[in-house]
Design a protein around this motif. Structure first.
Motif, PDB file in Angstrom:
ATOM      1  N   UNK A  62      51.559  45.391  34.321  1.00  0.00           N
ATOM      2  CA  UNK A  62      52.456  44.787  35.300  1.00  0.00           C
ATOM      3  C   UNK A  62      52.096  43.331  35.570  1.00  0.00           C
ATOM      4  N   UNK A  63      50.815  42.988  35.427  1.00  0.00           N
ATOM      5  CA  UNK A  63      50.334  41.656  35.778  1.00  0.00           C
ATOM      6  C   UNK A  63      49.682  40.969  34.588  1.00  0.00           C
ATOM      7  N   UNK A  64      49.418  39.675  34.773  1.00  0.00           N
ATOM      8  CA  UNK A  64      48.706  38.885  33.770  1.00  0.00           C
ATOM      9  C   UNK A  64      47.889  37.824  34.477  1.00  0.00           C
ATOM     10  N   UNK A  65      46.918  37.281  33.772  1.00  0.00           N
ATOM     11  CA  UNK A  65      46.046  36.228  34.298  1.00  0.00           C
ATOM     12  C   UNK A  65      46.051  35.058  33.324  1.00  0.00           C
ATOM     13  N   UNK A  66      45.745  33.853  33.816  1.00  0.00           N
ATOM     14  CA  UNK A  66      45.690  32.691  32.929  1.00  0.00           C
ATOM     15  C   UNK A  66      44.609  32.845  31.857  1.00  0.00           C
ATOM     16  N   UNK A  67      44.775  32.131  30.777  1.00  0.00           N
ATOM     17  CA  UNK A  67      43.778  32.093  29.711  1.00  0.00           C
ATOM     18  C   UNK A  67      42.431  31.691  30.302  1.00  0.00           C
ATOM     19  N   UNK A  68      41.367  32.362  29.880  1.00  0.00           N
ATOM     20  CA  UNK A  68      40.043  32.073  30.407  1.00  0.00           C
ATOM     21  C   UNK A  68      39.675  32.924  31.606  1.00  0.00           C
ATOM     22  N   UNK A  69      40.606  33.771  32.053  1.00  0.00           N
ATOM     23  CA  UNK A  69      40.359  34.669  33.175  1.00  0.00           C
ATOM     24  C   UNK A  69      40.507  36.109  32.702  1.00  0.00           C
ATOM     25  N   UNK A  70      39.931  37.037  33.439  1.00  0.00           N
ATOM     26  CA  UNK A  70      40.102  38.457  33.165  1.00  0.00           C
ATOM     27  C   UNK A  70      40.747  39.115  34.376  1.00  0.00           C
ATOM     28  N   UNK A  71      41.391  40.230  34.137  1.00  0.00           N
ATOM     29  CA  UNK A  71      42.034  40.985  35.212  1.00  0.00           C
ATOM     30  C   UNK A  71      40.959  41.756  35.958  1.00  0.00           C
ATOM     31  N   UNK A  72      40.801  41.447  37.219  1.00  0.00           N
ATOM     32  CA  UNK A  72      39.794  42.118  38.032  1.00  0.00           C
ATOM     33  C   UNK A  72      40.432  43.074  39.016  1.00  0.00           C
ATOM     34  N   UNK A  73      39.602  43.759  39.760  1.00  0.00           N
ATOM     35  CA  UNK A  73      40.092  44.686  40.775  1.00  0.00           C
ATOM     36  C   UNK A  73      40.717  43.973  41.950  1.00  0.00           C
ATOM     37  N   UNK A  74      41.518  44.703  42.691  1.00  0.00           N
ATOM     38  CA  UNK A  74      42.123  44.156  43.903  1.00  0.00           C
ATOM     39  C   UNK A  74      43.130  43.058  43.656  1.00  0.00           C
ATOM     40  N   UNK A  75      43.727  43.027  42.469  1.00  0.00           N
ATOM     41  CA  UNK A  75      44.745  42.033  42.181  1.00  0.00           C
ATOM     42  C   UNK A  75      44.207  40.640  41.927  1.00  0.00           C
ATOM     43  N   UNK A  76      42.937  40.536  41.577  1.00  0.00           N
ATOM     44  CA  UNK A  76      42.312  39.232  41.355  1.00  0.00           C
ATOM     45  C   UNK A  76      42.188  38.917  39.873  1.00  0.00           C
ATOM     46  N   UNK A  77      42.226  37.640  39.548  1.00  0.00           N
ATOM     47  CA  UNK A  77      41.891  37.149  38.210  1.00  0.00           C
ATOM     48  C   UNK A  77      40.525  36.487  38.332  1.00  0.00           C
ATOM     49  N   UNK A  78      39.605  36.866  37.480  1.00  0.00           N
ATOM     50  CA  UNK A  78      38.239  36.363  37.538  1.00  0.00           C
ATOM     51  C   UNK A  78      37.984  35.439  36.358  1.00  0.00           C
ATOM     52  N   UNK A  79      37.388  34.301  36.627  1.00  0.00           N
ATOM     53  CA  UNK A  79      37.047  33.358  35.570  1.00  0.00           C
ATOM     54  C   UNK A  79      36.027  33.990  34.639  1.00  0.00           C
ATOM     55  N   UNK A  80      36.176  33.752  33.338  1.00  0.00           N
ATOM     56  CA  UNK A  80      35.224  34.305  32.376  1.00  0.00           C
ATOM     57  C   UNK A  80      33.826  33.730  32.581  1.00  0.00           C
ATOM     58  N   UNK A  81      33.741  32.575  33.241  1.00  0.00           N
ATOM     59  CA  UNK A  81      32.429  32.000  33.552  1.00  0.00           C
ATOM     60  C   UNK A  81      31.846  32.617  34.822  1.00  0.00           C
ATOM     61  N   UNK A  82      32.673  33.411  35.516  1.00  0.00           N
ATOM     62  CA  UNK A  82      32.214  34.065  36.739  1.00  0.00           C
ATOM     63  C   UNK A  82      32.224  33.165  37.952  1.00  0.00           C
ATOM     64  N   UNK A  83      32.736  31.948  37.802  1.00  0.00           N
ATOM     65  CA  UNK A  83      32.690  30.984  38.899  1.00  0.00           C
ATOM     66  C   UNK A  83      33.888  31.091  39.827  1.00  0.00           C
ATOM     67  N   UNK A  84      35.094  31.208  39.290  1.00  0.00           N
ATOM     68  CA  UNK A  84      36.277  31.147  40.127  1.00  0.00           C
ATOM     69  C   UNK A  84      37.086  32.424  40.157  1.00  0.00           C
ATOM     70  N   UNK A  85      37.776  32.622  41.245  1.00  0.00           N
ATOM     71  CA  UNK A  85      38.714  33.739  41.401  1.00  0.00           C
ATOM     72  C   UNK A  85      40.089  33.164  41.704  1.00  0.00           C
ATOM     73  N   UNK A  86      41.096  33.823  41.196  1.00  0.00           N
ATOM     74  CA  UNK A  86      42.465  33.485  41.570  1.00  0.00           C
ATOM     75  C   UNK A  86      42.939  34.634  42.437  1.00  0.00           C
ATOM     76  N   UNK A  87      43.491  34.340  43.620  1.00  0.00           N
ATOM     77  CA  UNK A  87      43.792  35.383  44.583  1.00  0.00           C
ATOM     78  C   UNK A  87      44.768  36.463  44.129  1.00  0.00           C
ATOM     79  N   UNK A  88      45.736  36.141  43.305  1.00  0.00           N
ATOM     80  CA  UNK A  88      46.702  37.156  42.895  1.00  0.00           C
ATOM     81  C   UNK A  88      47.003  37.024  41.422  1.00  0.00           C
ATOM     82  N   UNK A  89      47.128  38.177  40.776  1.00  0.00           N
ATOM     83  CA  UNK A  89      47.566  38.168  39.384  1.00  0.00           C
ATOM     84  C   UNK A  89      49.067  37.911  39.372  1.00  0.00           C
ATOM     85  N   UNK A  90      49.555  37.438  38.247  1.00  0.00           N
ATOM     86  CA  UNK A  90      50.958  37.080  38.099  1.00  0.00           C
ATOM     87  C   UNK A  90      51.730  38.267  37.552  1.00  0.00           C
ATOM     88  N   UNK A  91      52.922  38.491  38.066  1.00  0.00           N
ATOM     89  CA  UNK A  91      53.766  39.599  37.620  1.00  0.00           C
ATOM     90  C   UNK A  91      54.518  39.189  36.360  1.00  0.00           C
TER      91      UNK A  91
END
Length: 103
Positions: A62-91
């Motif tokens: 249902x969702x996707x994350x920008x390149x360089x991020x992974x789909x995390x729990x709670x609707x978050x996108x997590x940076x592959x470097x572990x530094x940044x989070x994006x608050x919501x995944x994109x539908x």
């Protein structure tokens, strides 16, 4: 740090919406997404369009994350470097079906 993540998210979304290429992205022989999108399978099995280039399709289909991020729990996108989070995944939205005019 959260503000930086939001800025990165907005820039990624804008890049996905304003690309220099006008070629559609082919999902298969009959479905396509607009330029700058990524084809992802929806839960229905149909193709969906994530409005980001080279995006990561999430396992919830249902969702996707920008390149360089992974789909995390709670609707978050997590940076592959572990530094940044994006608050919501994109539908992802349903892909378009090629018509006779597209051939």
């Amino acid at each position: 740090m959260e503000r930086l993540s939001v800025v990165v998210f907005i820039l990624a979304a804008l890049f996905g919406l304003y690309t220099t290429s006008s070629a559609n992205v082919r999902c298969d022989s009959t479905h396509y997404c607009p330029a700058g999108n990524t084809c992802c399978r929806l839960a229905s099995g149909q193709w969906g369009c994530c409005p980001l280039p080279n995006a990561v399709c999430c396992s919830d289909h249902q969702h996707c994350c920008p390149s360089g991020y992974t789909c995390g729990g709670g609707g978050m996108c997590t940076s592959s470097s572990g530094v940044g989070l994006i608050p919501k995944r994109i539908v992802s939205l349903p892909a378009r079906v090629r018509s006779i005019d597209d051939i």
